[in-house]
Scaffold this motif. Sequence first.
Motif, PDB file in Angstrom:
ATOM      1  N   LEU A  60       0.589   0.637  14.618  1.00  0.00           N
ATOM      2  CA  LEU A  60       0.013  -0.509  13.915  1.00  0.00           C
ATOM      3  C   LEU A  60       0.925  -1.713  14.000  1.00  0.00           C
ATOM      4  CD1 LEU A  60      -1.477   0.668  10.578  1.00  0.00           C
ATOM      5  CD2 LEU A  60      -2.525  -0.724  12.309  1.00  0.00           C
ATOM      6  N   ILE A  61       2.218  -1.449  13.805  1.00  0.00           N
ATOM      7  CA  ILE A  61       3.162  -2.567  13.833  1.00  0.00           C
ATOM      8  C   ILE A  61       3.206  -3.166  15.236  1.00  0.00           C
ATOM      9  CG2 ILE A  61       5.583  -3.162  13.564  1.00  0.00           C
ATOM     10  CD1 ILE A  61       5.673  -1.092  11.334  1.00  0.00           C
TER      11      ILE A  61
ATOM     12  N   HIS B 293       4.616   9.231   4.539  1.00  0.00           N
ATOM     13  CA  HIS B 293       3.792  10.443   4.428  1.00  0.00           C
ATOM     14  C   HIS B 293       4.217  11.469   5.477  1.00  0.00           C
ATOM     15  CE1 HIS B 293      -0.541  12.254   4.287  1.00  0.00           C
ATOM     16  NE2 HIS B 293       0.371  13.064   3.796  1.00  0.00           N
ATOM     17  N   GLY B 294       4.372  10.986   6.725  1.00  0.00           N
ATOM     18  CA  GLY B 294       4.774  11.893   7.795  1.00  0.00           C
ATOM     19  C   GLY B 294       6.108  12.546   7.519  1.00  0.00           C
ATOM     20  N   ILE B 295       7.088  11.729   7.115  1.00  0.00           N
ATOM     21  CA  ILE B 295       8.425  12.281   6.871  1.00  0.00           C
ATOM     22  C   ILE B 295       8.381  13.294   5.735  1.00  0.00           C
ATOM     23  CG2 ILE B 295      10.763  11.705   6.111  1.00  0.00           C
ATOM     24  CD1 ILE B 295      10.491   9.090   7.599  1.00  0.00           C
TER      25      ILE B 295
ATOM     26  N   PHE C 295       1.007  -0.455   5.141  1.00  0.00           N
ATOM     27  CA  PHE C 295       0.216   0.729   5.517  1.00  0.00           C
ATOM     28  C   PHE C 295       0.975   1.562   6.532  1.00  0.00           C
ATOM     29  CE2 PHE C 295      -3.203   2.537   8.311  1.00  0.00           C
ATOM     30  CZ  PHE C 295      -3.317   3.677   7.556  1.00  0.00           C
ATOM     31  N   SER C 296       1.678   0.880   7.453  1.00  0.00           N
ATOM     32  CA  SER C 296       2.505   1.627   8.397  1.00  0.00           C
ATOM     33  C   SER C 296       3.544   2.438   7.647  1.00  0.00           C
ATOM     34  CB  SER C 296       3.224   0.678   9.337  1.00  0.00           C
ATOM     35  OG  SER C 296       2.303  -0.130   9.977  1.00  0.00           O
TER      36      SER C 296
ATOM     37  N   LEU D  24       3.286   3.516   4.657  1.00  0.00           N
ATOM     38  CA  LEU D  24       2.566   4.634   4.036  1.00  0.00           C
ATOM     39  C   LEU D  24       2.524   5.804   5.013  1.00  0.00           C
ATOM     40  CD1 LEU D  24      -0.876   4.314   2.257  1.00  0.00           C
ATOM     41  CD2 LEU D  24      -0.495   6.097   3.883  1.00  0.00           C
ATOM     42  N   GLY D  25       2.113   5.509   6.266  1.00  0.00           N
ATOM     43  CA  GLY D  25       2.031   6.577   7.261  1.00  0.00           C
ATOM     44  C   GLY D  25       3.381   7.209   7.522  1.00  0.00           C
ATOM     45  N   ILE D  26       4.398   6.364   7.648  1.00  0.00           N
ATOM     46  CA  ILE D  26       5.713   6.883   8.017  1.00  0.00           C
ATOM     47  C   ILE D  26       6.293   7.737   6.890  1.00  0.00           C
ATOM     48  CG2 ILE D  26       8.087   6.182   8.521  1.00  0.00           C
ATOM     49  CD1 ILE D  26       6.809   3.773  10.023  1.00  0.00           C
TER      50      ILE D  26
ATOM     51  N   TYR E 293       1.133  10.733  11.460  1.00  0.00           N
ATOM     52  CA  TYR E 293       1.176   9.693  10.428  1.00  0.00           C
ATOM     53  C   TYR E 293       2.225   8.655  10.806  1.00  0.00           C
ATOM     54  CZ  TYR E 293      -1.307  13.067   7.527  1.00  0.00           C
ATOM     55  OH  TYR E 293      -2.206  13.954   7.040  1.00  0.00           O
ATOM     56  N   ILE E 294       3.388   9.168  11.281  1.00  0.00           N
ATOM     57  CA  ILE E 294       4.457   8.263  11.675  1.00  0.00           C
ATOM     58  C   ILE E 294       4.015   7.464  12.893  1.00  0.00           C
ATOM     59  CG2 ILE E 294       6.860   8.172  12.417  1.00  0.00           C
ATOM     60  CD1 ILE E 294       7.282  10.804  10.918  1.00  0.00           C
TER      61      ILE E 294
ATOM     62  N   LEU F  29      -8.224   3.518   5.355  1.00  0.00           N
ATOM     63  CA  LEU F  29      -7.044   2.909   5.965  1.00  0.00           C
ATOM     64  C   LEU F  29      -6.917   3.326   7.424  1.00  0.00           C
ATOM     65  CD1 LEU F  29      -4.546   3.152   3.004  1.00  0.00           C
ATOM     66  CD2 LEU F  29      -5.774   1.180   3.825  1.00  0.00           C
TER      67      LEU F  29
ATOM     68  N   ALA G 296       1.925  -3.904   7.442  1.00  0.00           N
ATOM     69  CA  ALA G 296       3.307  -3.424   7.379  1.00  0.00           C
ATOM     70  C   ALA G 296       3.426  -2.286   6.376  1.00  0.00           C
ATOM     71  CB  ALA G 296       4.234  -4.563   6.994  1.00  0.00           C
TER      72      ALA G 296
ATOM     73  N   GLU H 136       5.845  15.133   4.731  1.00  0.00           N
ATOM     74  CA  GLU H 136       5.194  16.374   5.167  1.00  0.00           C
ATOM     75  C   GLU H 136       6.123  17.176   6.068  1.00  0.00           C
ATOM     76  OE1 GLU H 136       2.425  17.617   4.205  1.00  0.00           O
ATOM     77  OE2 GLU H 136       0.937  16.065   3.753  1.00  0.00           O
TER      78      GLU H 136
ATOM     79  N   PHE I   2       2.076  16.325  11.626  1.00  0.00           N
ATOM     80  CA  PHE I   2       2.482  15.301  10.665  1.00  0.00           C
ATOM     81  C   PHE I   2       3.116  14.102  11.364  1.00  0.00           C
ATOM     82  CE2 PHE I   2       2.911  19.192   7.908  1.00  0.00           C
ATOM     83  CZ  PHE I   2       1.670  19.012   7.354  1.00  0.00           C
ATOM     84  N   TYR I   3       3.588  14.307  12.610  1.00  0.00           N
ATOM     85  CA  TYR I   3       4.148  13.177  13.343  1.00  0.00           C
ATOM     86  C   TYR I   3       3.106  12.098  13.578  1.00  0.00           C
ATOM     87  CZ  TYR I   3       8.624  15.319  14.359  1.00  0.00           C
ATOM     88  OH  TYR I   3       9.879  15.854  14.242  1.00  0.00           O
TER      89      TYR I   3
ATOM     90  N   LEU J 154       0.823  -1.210   0.000  1.00  0.00           N
ATOM     91  CA  LEU J 154       0.000   0.000   0.000  1.00  0.00           C
ATOM     92  C   LEU J 154       0.855   1.257   0.000  1.00  0.00           C
ATOM     93  CD1 LEU J 154      -2.630  -0.945   2.704  1.00  0.00           C
ATOM     94  CD2 LEU J 154      -2.841  -1.168   0.260  1.00  0.00           C
TER      95      LEU J 154
ATOM     96  N   PHE K 271       2.913   6.747  -1.526  1.00  0.00           N
ATOM     97  CA  PHE K 271       3.561   7.729  -0.667  1.00  0.00           C
ATOM     98  C   PHE K 271       5.080   7.570  -0.646  1.00  0.00           C
ATOM     99  CE2 PHE K 271      -0.745   8.477   0.656  1.00  0.00           C
ATOM    100  CZ  PHE K 271      -0.737   9.852   0.795  1.00  0.00           C
TER     101      PHE K 271
ATOM    102  N   VAL L 117       0.972   6.621  13.832  1.00  0.00           N
ATOM    103  CA  VAL L 117       0.008   5.585  13.465  1.00  0.00           C
ATOM    104  C   VAL L 117       0.732   4.378  12.893  1.00  0.00           C
ATOM    105  CG1 VAL L 117      -1.889   5.015  11.937  1.00  0.00           C
ATOM    106  CG2 VAL L 117      -1.838   7.212  13.047  1.00  0.00           C
ATOM    107  N   GLY L 118       1.719   4.640  12.033  1.00  0.00           N
ATOM    108  CA  GLY L 118       2.463   3.543  11.430  1.00  0.00           C
ATOM    109  C   GLY L 118       3.124   2.671  12.480  1.00  0.00           C
ATOM    110  N   ILE L 119       3.778   3.314  13.438  1.00  0.00           N
ATOM    111  CA  ILE L 119       4.499   2.541  14.452  1.00  0.00           C
ATOM    112  C   ILE L 119       3.505   1.785  15.344  1.00  0.00           C
ATOM    113  CG2 ILE L 119       6.003   2.775  16.458  1.00  0.00           C
ATOM    114  CD1 ILE L 119       7.301   5.133  14.893  1.00  0.00           C
TER     115      ILE L 119
END
Lengths: 352, 365
Positions: free
Chosen positions: B351-352, A145-147, A138-139, A141-143, B344-345, B296, A136, A149, B341-342, A73, A77, B347-349
């Motif tokens: 989830l894992i 995206h965050g970096i 999707f995480s 994707l978030g990471i 997003y990071i 998501l 994994a 931004e 924006f942190y 996914l 990003f 959420v990613g962590i």
Amino acid sequence: MTQIAVNHKNLSAETIGKNWITLFLVILVIVFSLIAPAFFSIDTLQLILFNGTEVFLLGAAELFVIITGGIDLSVGFVMGFSTIMSSKLIVIFQGFGLPPFMSILSGSLIMLVIGLLPGLVNGWLVAYLRVPAFIATFSMLGITHGISELMTQGVPTKNLPSLAGIIGNGSFLYISPDRKIHFFTRPQVARGQVVVSILPNMVVFAFIFILIFSFLLSKTKFGRHLYAIGGNIDAAIRSGINVKKDLLKAYMISSFFASLAGISYVMKYITGKPDAGADLLLDSIAAVVIGGASMAGGSGTMGRTILGALVIAVVQTGLRIIGMQTFMTYILVGSILIIAVILDQVFPNLNR
Amino acid sequence: MMQKEHTASGRTGLTFFETPFGQFSARNWAMFFLIIMVIIFSLTGSGFFDITNFQNIIHLSTGTFLLAAAETLVVITGGIDLSIGYVYGLSSVLGAKVMQVLSSSNLSLAWVVVIGSAVALCVAILPGLGNGILVTRFNVPPFIATMGMWGICNGVTLFFSDGFMPVMGAPSIINDIGNSYFLYIDPSHNIRFFSKPPSIRISEIRMLIRLIPNSFFLSLLVFIVINFLLSRTKFGRHTYAIGGNKDAALRSGINVNKHLIMIYTISSFISGLAGLFNLFQTGIGNYTPSGANYELMAVAAVVIGGASLTGGKGRLFGTVIGVLVLAVLENGLQIAGISAFYRYIGVGILLIIAVIIDRAFPDFF
């Protein structure tokens, strides 16, 4: 007799079923050409390929992971991250006083190395920690995206050398009115005269990598291992394939292609932004699935994926040329995606 | 105690996660994390630990909660619904469009709002019905079926919103309904229900105490209904059975196809409700922007809440915790002045972590 007749009938049905996507592409081109006669031209074909570069690259990215039975996914990003990282790098190198071409080259090359990182983490999570691919990636994707931004703080990157745009929007060869052939540089001609440009640079760039990796997928042991992993992971482990390492490689290739797409975006639009590839996730997965790959893994080829991506590119550019609004694109791509899977159910032996 | 230590397959001593408290805290790690986060944000950001702010968090996470509740149902059956984010936008835009058209006719305001809402909710059922039929009758994998529906819903939404344009022109009363509170206490301690005291001066508005946003009742209603369905009825037991083992569910006489169609339809309906709430909250029909990833985020909340994507596992209460974790993370970062924006990071962590805990303790819930 009847047996043969039935077989024959099945065969023709299967041929159509097998090549329905080619058939659909032809019908699509005919319909667009009837609505807008200008559609049927070399220029339009090149425009389609040019606009579709990112879809081709992301489709290839997604293919490697889908063959192993996973999903990525994060491609959209990671692509966005790549647009920002590479453009920042290029600007930094330019600040060091490197000539534009060298700064673009070194920026892109370093980005390609950095671009392996998201895939490395994805692959590590999926293969070694057994996190489901969906979570994994999707995480990731978030990471990413965050970096991205955080790196841009809401402002698209700028100050790229104008050479980037010249490379990105240029063509491989030009034919001037006096039938001379020029490579890479557009000849100066009098106003009103037409220069034929052939093969946009970015399309050549994309297809070089696609061809290399297509070879890797179809002709090497690594490629065969990927299909084996997707087909039956237990059997693959028992037959001595180093599944973890191969999965890691598949995810790294995926994010490598995503960063290629990002670099291609930077060259074309001379800017980078976090959501550059945000709505390409649907397109990339659709390209692979329309190309006949199964989400369960173990099937799919690069050629058919490119065909799938081409359908999407034709729909997107074609609808724009005949003057339809963007909403039809989403509806068509979504419907074709569903139809592709239904046909896959009807003709289960298509892609073996 | 001694005896217990020696019987544990020859090992001496229990690891932390084998003790009852360890088990409890690992099972409810999201809740502990939420509490720790609230404490940290209360210490770092001024204005976080405040009744108004908590009400804001609940009010603003209503949409996410409804989407996550919809996703919970589908995830328990072992499927996934990626279309909810765009059903959300579709319902919001369609509701606004109908209200916009009707308000130029001479219908009374109440009818305009009621008809607009009804149309939005009725149309929101259709994508789910389509998903369910594709998944059951045509054997399309849920991922693909709902992803195709995502494209279709996005297209239809953009058709109604004339491209990327929010739909204006719905009556402003919906904004009052969506954003008002259950009770207001004005500076002279008079209490009013549902609407602001009309005579209040601008200078006094800061002293007005607002309690319990209306949106809270919507969340509560959805929570009670779905939680009742899942934990107390045959419908709920069948849902878990299908997610746990589809073949076994089929053999034990459950009409799996019909049940799955119902699940996808309900999921779609609740997402429509979420979109409609969004319209009431903002007063504008908002399309779902590309890359918004509402679906998501909903999946993230569900997984942080302890559900497993392989199905058969998950509680609605866990989802509530998951939604609150996401909402508090966002709100707390904003108030502490850290770039949002942190999140997003974060959420990613998270989830894992959720999935690794899920692997380590497979027998929870």
